[in-house]
Design a protein around this motif. Sequence first.
Motif, mmCIF file in Angstrom:
data_model
loop_
_atom_site.group_PDB
_atom_site.id
_atom_site.type_symbol
_atom_site.label_atom_id
_atom_site.label_comp_id
_atom_site.label_asym_id
_atom_site.label_seq_id
_atom_site.Cartn_x
_atom_site.Cartn_y
_atom_site.Cartn_z
ATOM 1 N N GLY A 60 27.894 39.983 36.090
ATOM 2 C CA GLY A 60 29.359 39.028 36.071
ATOM 3 C C GLY A 60 28.557 37.437 36.296
ATOM 4 O O GLY A 60 27.795 36.944 36.925
ATOM 5 N N ARG A 69 33.072 36.554 39.435
ATOM 6 C CA ARG A 69 33.578 36.800 38.011
ATOM 7 C C ARG A 69 33.152 38.002 37.648
ATOM 8 O O ARG A 69 31.959 38.542 36.446
ATOM 9 C CB ARG A 69 34.529 35.941 37.040
ATOM 10 C CG ARG A 69 35.482 35.218 37.245
ATOM 11 C CD ARG A 69 35.627 34.160 36.296
ATOM 12 N NE ARG A 69 36.399 32.549 36.850
ATOM 13 C CZ ARG A 69 38.077 33.205 36.801
ATOM 14 N NH1 ARG A 69 38.294 34.038 36.424
ATOM 15 N NH2 ARG A 69 38.195 32.207 36.953
ATOM 16 N N ALA A 70 33.675 39.551 38.121
ATOM 17 C CA ALA A 70 33.232 40.894 36.808
ATOM 18 C C ALA A 70 33.759 40.196 35.502
ATOM 19 O O ALA A 70 33.994 39.314 34.714
ATOM 20 C CB ALA A 70 34.478 41.655 37.051
ATOM 21 N N ALA A 71 32.052 41.345 34.834
ATOM 22 C CA ALA A 71 31.871 40.514 33.787
ATOM 23 C C ALA A 71 32.934 41.148 32.787
ATOM 24 O O ALA A 71 33.298 40.949 32.369
ATOM 25 C CB ALA A 71 30.677 41.518 32.936
ATOM 26 N N ASP A 72 33.963 42.107 33.325
ATOM 27 C CA ASP A 72 34.670 42.842 32.991
ATOM 28 C C ASP A 72 36.173 41.753 33.480
ATOM 29 O O ASP A 72 37.508 42.177 32.182
ATOM 30 C CB ASP A 72 34.872 43.941 32.405
ATOM 31 C CG ASP A 72 35.805 44.731 34.845
ATOM 32 O OD1 ASP A 72 35.716 43.695 34.517
ATOM 33 O OD2 ASP A 72 35.467 45.916 34.093
ATOM 34 N N GLY A 73 36.170 40.747 34.023
ATOM 35 C CA GLY A 73 37.538 40.305 34.330
ATOM 36 C C GLY A 73 38.190 41.125 35.524
ATOM 37 O O GLY A 73 39.723 40.043 35.625
ATOM 38 N N SER A 74 37.869 41.859 35.668
ATOM 39 C CA SER A 74 38.656 42.798 36.467
ATOM 40 C C SER A 74 39.036 42.703 37.785
ATOM 41 O O SER A 74 39.886 42.799 38.535
ATOM 42 C CB SER A 74 38.413 44.675 36.301
ATOM 43 O OG SER A 74 36.862 44.245 36.727
ATOM 44 N N CYS A 116 25.766 43.785 37.384
ATOM 45 C CA CYS A 116 26.548 43.703 35.802
ATOM 46 C C CYS A 116 26.642 42.380 34.632
ATOM 47 O O CYS A 116 27.811 43.028 34.053
ATOM 48 C CB CYS A 116 27.393 44.847 36.060
ATOM 49 S SG CYS A 116 26.744 46.433 37.027
ATOM 50 N N ARG A 142 46.176 41.626 34.469
ATOM 51 C CA ARG A 142 46.614 41.589 33.091
ATOM 52 C C ARG A 142 47.981 41.551 32.439
ATOM 53 O O ARG A 142 49.211 42.318 33.406
ATOM 54 C CB ARG A 142 46.276 43.318 32.575
ATOM 55 C CG ARG A 142 44.252 43.132 32.629
ATOM 56 C CD ARG A 142 43.788 43.075 31.951
ATOM 57 N NE ARG A 142 42.457 43.535 32.447
ATOM 58 C CZ ARG A 142 41.750 42.258 31.753
ATOM 59 N NH1 ARG A 142 41.848 40.869 31.711
ATOM 60 N NH2 ARG A 142 40.300 42.630 32.590
ATOM 61 N N ALA A 161 28.989 43.526 40.820
ATOM 62 C CA ALA A 161 29.453 42.868 39.934
ATOM 63 C C ALA A 161 28.504 41.525 39.092
ATOM 64 O O ALA A 161 28.342 41.415 37.946
ATOM 65 C CB ALA A 161 30.950 42.250 40.101
#
Length: 113
Positions: A28, A83-88, A26, A112, A23
């Motif tokens: 994050g 925090r993962a870049a995609d928020g997952s 990539c 979500r 993360a």
Amino acid sequence: MERELLERLLVGNDEASVAALAALRCGGSYEVWDGTTSAEPLALAYGRRLRHTRRRGIETVNLERAVELLGRHQQPVRLGQIRAADGSWIFMLFLTEDNSGVIACTGVRRTRV
């Protein structure tokens, strides 16, 4: 803390450390907070979080092991988060007081709303 140092610290082969490092690499975001806290109250708080996530069916990685490691740790702990870049996913890092190592790492999948 510099990103490169955090990457070097995340050398564990547990699932959470591997995922947190991925993360971070990539794109994050991350933060390591100033100050330390005792490991014992963290172990208790994250033990409650473990029970909560199990009841709710929330996906976690390495949370049970993090609680165990914190429960045995006798020194102050510094907290960090990725925090993962995609928020997952959000990964919590429990670092040594001097930022020289990772005591434990755990992740929780963000739901979500």
